[in-house]
Scaffold this active site. Sequence first.
Site, short mmCIF file in Angstrom:
data_model
loop_
_atom_site.label_atom_id
_atom_site.label_comp_id
_atom_site.label_asym_id
_atom_site.label_seq_id
_atom_site.Cartn_x
_atom_site.Cartn_y
_atom_site.Cartn_z
N GLU A 274 -0.23 21.63 -3.91
CA GLU A 274 0.34 20.67 -2.96
C GLU A 274 1.87 20.67 -3.06
OE1 GLU A 274 -1.32 17.01 -4.39
OE2 GLU A 274 -3.37 17.58 -3.94
N ARG A 313 18.45 9.51 -2.58
CA ARG A 313 18.20 10.17 -3.87
C ARG A 313 19.31 9.91 -4.91
NH1 ARG A 313 17.27 14.73 -5.23
NH2 ARG A 313 15.37 14.32 -6.40
N CYS A 344 27.07 -2.04 2.33
CA CYS A 344 27.68 -3.11 1.53
C CYS A 344 27.06 -3.23 0.16
CB CYS A 344 27.52 -4.42 2.28
SG CYS A 344 28.06 -4.25 3.97
N1 LLP Z 1 0.97 15.90 -4.63
C1 LLP Z 1 1.03 14.62 -5.05
C2 LLP Z 1 -0.21 13.90 -5.39
C3 LLP Z 1 2.28 13.99 -5.18
O1 LLP Z 1 2.35 12.73 -5.62
C4 LLP Z 1 3.47 14.71 -4.86
C5 LLP Z 1 4.77 14.08 -4.95
C6 LLP Z 1 3.34 16.04 -4.40
C7 LLP Z 1 2.07 16.60 -4.31
C8 LLP Z 1 4.52 16.87 -4.02
O2 LLP Z 1 5.35 17.08 -5.11
P1 LLP Z 1 6.56 18.13 -5.02
O3 LLP Z 1 5.99 19.51 -4.88
O4 LLP Z 1 7.38 17.77 -3.85
O5 LLP Z 1 7.30 17.93 -6.30
N2 LLP Z 1 10.99 11.08 -3.91
C9 LLP Z 1 11.09 11.86 -5.12
C10 LLP Z 1 9.88 12.76 -5.32
C11 LLP Z 1 8.59 11.98 -5.36
C12 LLP Z 1 7.39 12.87 -5.52
C13 LLP Z 1 6.14 12.10 -5.36
N3 LLP Z 1 4.94 12.88 -5.36
C14 LLP Z 1 12.38 12.66 -5.09
O6 LLP Z 1 13.14 12.53 -4.14
O7 LLP Z 1 12.67 13.38 -6.03
#
Ligand code: LLP
Length: 420
Positions: A274, A313, A344
């Site tokens: 994923e 971020r 602000c």
């Molecule tokens: N699968 C599940 C169950 C997840 O919770 C996530 C991300 C992914 C896949 C995808 O993960 P990736 O390959 O993108 O690392 N907003 C945060 C990142 C939060 C990730 C949450 N879950 C940031 O900006 O770093």
Amino acid sequence: MNHFERDADGVLHGEGVSLIDLADAVGTPTYVYSEATFSRHYRVMDEALSGVDHLICYSVKANSNLAVLQLLASLGSGFDIVSAGELARVIAAGGDPAKVVFSGVGKRDDEIAAALRAGILSINVESGWELERCAAVAEELGIPAPISLRVNPDVDAKTHAYIATGLRSSKFGVPFEEALPLYRFAHASPHLRIVGVDCHIGSQIVEPAPLVEALERVLELVDTLQSEGVQLHHIDMGGGLGITYKDERPAPPKAIGEAYAARLAPRGLQLLVEPGRVIAGNAGLMLMRVLGTKVNGTKTFVITDAAMNDNIRPSLYKAWQDLVPVTLDAEKEEQVVDVVGPICESGDFFAHDRPLQTMQRGDLLAMRSTGAYGFSMASNYNSRTRAAEVMVHGETYTVVRPREQVAELFASERLLPHVK
Ligand code: LLP
């Protein structure tokens, strides 16, 4: 590798499109995505996993623009969703529900029902009560629920605490020792159809070791399940592959793909992954214009027309995001500045004490590596309209989401009828 490079005059381009021209035409702030980069990242992942039967389920939360989903669906991607809203997006973009997995720590009955009606591949269940809700909704609809349990392998992903999810102390998944009784319950239920085992240990993981360790733990469970006669279709290893924001050296997807394939191919199980960030992160940047500069005490501030509502971020994770002038000018001196937005609160910053080519009102800046968790986490805080989104392809581009208009901000709000 991505397709945001400078021409001979030092002007940053997205593929063949000058970002100066693009900013003039579309305005700022604007998210700019590169179609070639998205496609390339998808293919790199796909090839990395070529040693094993696999399905890439792109994690919609990273960047859920319909054009992004449409492009990835056209390349064969499945999708990892976390809400009925994301499911609706996938369907609207032409994605195949049979390639969708539904993650998330708490799903509502109506969301489970929407997933069952759409005919998704797997609901990744995170607790005993959720398993019971799946069985109940499935019975009501007369559609058996395809389920996997998200197990918590208790490994340390060695990443930011907010995005590490595989430790025993996190809210995610079910502990290993609870998984077996829950699988037995599912096996006995006529309304549940076990399809796999799922895990996801965190995000922005740069070393392969924790991912491989998690797979090994999952395989122990798979062995036990198979010895009890439970047949599985797949193992879902979640997302989490890290990217280079600054000087990180993430393990190449191929190294992880090979480690996965060596352990999985002999078992004849399909591998699901994923990925979000590794596909979208470096396929996008955020274009913004400098509104002005000021010196307060010892600090020089560069104030941009983008703010923490456009990209949260740096504020939320103290994330380091690269900030580069759209036009490099060797004549201009470097200054150490804080790059901040107009919101602000002091938390509204993109960089502290950052060496940057001297900026003045009207100059364009680009914040790189913002294709993932950029626009998808944007808000309307301070009643700011959300940025435009543009996909470049070769010499041309498509506005894939026009800039939000002020009238849209409160179009669905209502005045109190009894207050005159
Ligand atoms: N699968 C599940 C169950 C997840 O919770 C996530 C991300 C992914 C896949 C995808 O993960 P990736 O390959 O993108 O690392 N907003 C945060 C990142 C939060 C990730 C949450 N879950 C940031 O900006 O770093």
